[in-house]
Design a protein around this motif. Structure first.
Motif, short mmCIF file in Angstrom:
data_model
loop_
_atom_site.label_atom_id
_atom_site.label_comp_id
_atom_site.label_asym_id
_atom_site.label_seq_id
_atom_site.Cartn_x
_atom_site.Cartn_y
_atom_site.Cartn_z
N LEU A 103 43.78 18.86 7.47
CA LEU A 103 42.62 17.98 7.56
C LEU A 103 41.47 18.52 6.70
CD1 LEU A 103 41.57 15.43 8.99
CD2 LEU A 103 40.73 16.92 10.82
N PHE A 104 41.30 19.86 6.73
CA PHE A 104 40.28 20.48 5.87
C PHE A 104 40.56 20.19 4.40
CE2 PHE A 104 39.33 24.13 3.15
CZ PHE A 104 37.94 24.10 3.19
N LEU A 105 41.81 20.38 3.98
CA LEU A 105 42.15 20.12 2.58
C LEU A 105 41.95 18.66 2.20
CD1 LEU A 105 45.36 22.30 2.16
CD2 LEU A 105 43.06 22.73 1.27
N PHE A 106 42.23 17.76 3.13
CA PHE A 106 42.02 16.33 2.88
C PHE A 106 40.54 16.05 2.59
CE2 PHE A 106 40.89 12.16 4.64
CZ PHE A 106 41.64 11.34 3.80
N PHE A 107 39.65 16.53 3.48
CA PHE A 107 38.21 16.27 3.29
C PHE A 107 37.66 17.01 2.08
CE2 PHE A 107 37.99 15.24 7.99
CZ PHE A 107 37.83 13.88 7.77
N PHE A 108 38.08 18.26 1.88
CA PHE A 108 37.57 19.02 0.75
C PHE A 108 38.08 18.44 -0.58
CE2 PHE A 108 36.98 22.81 -1.94
CZ PHE A 108 35.64 23.03 -1.67
N PHE A 111 35.98 15.55 -1.35
CA PHE A 111 34.67 16.00 -1.84
C PHE A 111 34.76 16.39 -3.32
CE2 PHE A 111 32.15 19.83 -2.82
CZ PHE A 111 30.90 19.25 -2.88
N LEU A 112 35.83 17.09 -3.71
CA LEU A 112 35.96 17.52 -5.10
C LEU A 112 36.10 16.34 -6.06
CD1 LEU A 112 38.29 20.63 -4.78
CD2 LEU A 112 35.84 20.59 -5.22
N TYR A 121 30.44 18.01 4.25
CA TYR A 121 30.03 18.30 5.63
C TYR A 121 31.23 18.19 6.59
CZ TYR A 121 25.26 18.03 3.92
OH TYR A 121 24.10 18.25 3.24
N TYR A 122 32.05 17.18 6.39
CA TYR A 122 33.26 17.05 7.22
C TYR A 122 34.17 18.26 7.04
CZ TYR A 122 32.35 12.08 8.18
OH TYR A 122 31.83 10.90 8.60
N SER A 123 34.37 18.68 5.80
CA SER A 123 35.27 19.82 5.57
C SER A 123 34.69 21.10 6.17
CB SER A 123 35.54 19.98 4.08
OG SER A 123 34.36 20.30 3.38
N MET A 124 33.38 21.29 6.12
CA MET A 124 32.78 22.49 6.73
C MET A 124 32.88 22.43 8.26
SD MET A 124 32.01 24.54 4.41
CE MET A 124 33.29 23.97 3.33
N LEU A 127 36.42 23.39 8.97
CA LEU A 127 36.58 24.82 8.74
C LEU A 127 36.00 25.63 9.90
CD1 LEU A 127 37.51 27.03 6.81
CD2 LEU A 127 35.22 26.97 5.79
N PHE A 128 34.87 25.20 10.42
CA PHE A 128 34.28 25.84 11.59
C PHE A 128 35.23 25.75 12.79
CE2 PHE A 128 31.52 25.57 15.39
CZ PHE A 128 30.97 26.84 15.33
N GLY A 129 35.87 24.60 12.97
CA GLY A 129 36.86 24.45 14.04
C GLY A 129 38.04 25.39 13.87
#
Length: 141
Positions: A103-108, A111-112, A121-124, A127-129
């Motif tokens: 999910l992090f890779l999807f959002f990041f 973003f790229l 913000y979603y990816s961060m 990542l915090f989770g």
């Protein structure tokens, strides 16, 4: 014979355990020897390691004070059961963290490509989770 007693809590500064044998019960003046709590690698909760002689009898006393009133859940394992449970927990934690990592890779990735801040913000947040889950799952080795 070696037994492991898991407690269900990950950190407890006010957690003590004592193994009281009939000999110690007769001698009221002797101090109780405390059993040190420890964390097994890959096992997220504190446990007590009990070394028992064949035919040994005794009472396990657990002193626990929780500020958050978190209950203890005691489970007794032998070495093989603890190893199996540890391996299952490692696999489950790997699956959870891997799924959230995707999910992090999807959002990041979004973003790229799009340079929209909302995806960053979603990816961060994700990542915090992941960091919280890795901290809760305990040591990995």
């Amino acid at each position: 014979m070696e037994r492991f007693i898991t407690t269900g809590v990950s950190t407890a500064p006010l957690l003590q355990a004592y193994w009281v044998t009939p000999q110690l019960q007769r001698d009221n003046q002797a101090p109780l020897p405390a059993i040190q709590s420890q964390i097994a690698y890959g096992f997220p909760t504190l446990l007590f390691n009990l070394h028992l002689s064949p035919g040994e009898r005794g009472i396990l006393l657990i002193e626990y004070q929780s500020i958050a009133h978190f209950p203890l859940t005691l489970h007794i394992y032998d070495s093989a059961q603890l190893f199996k449970s540890t391996q299952l927990l490692k696999v489950a934690n790997g699956i959870y963290i891997g799924a959230i990592g995707m999910l992090f890779l999807f959002f990041f990735g979004h973003f790229l490509f799009s340079r929209e801040r909302v995806y960053f913000y979603y990816s961060m947040f994700v990542l915090f989770g992941i960091l919280i889950m890795m901290h809760m799952s305990g040591p990995a080795q």
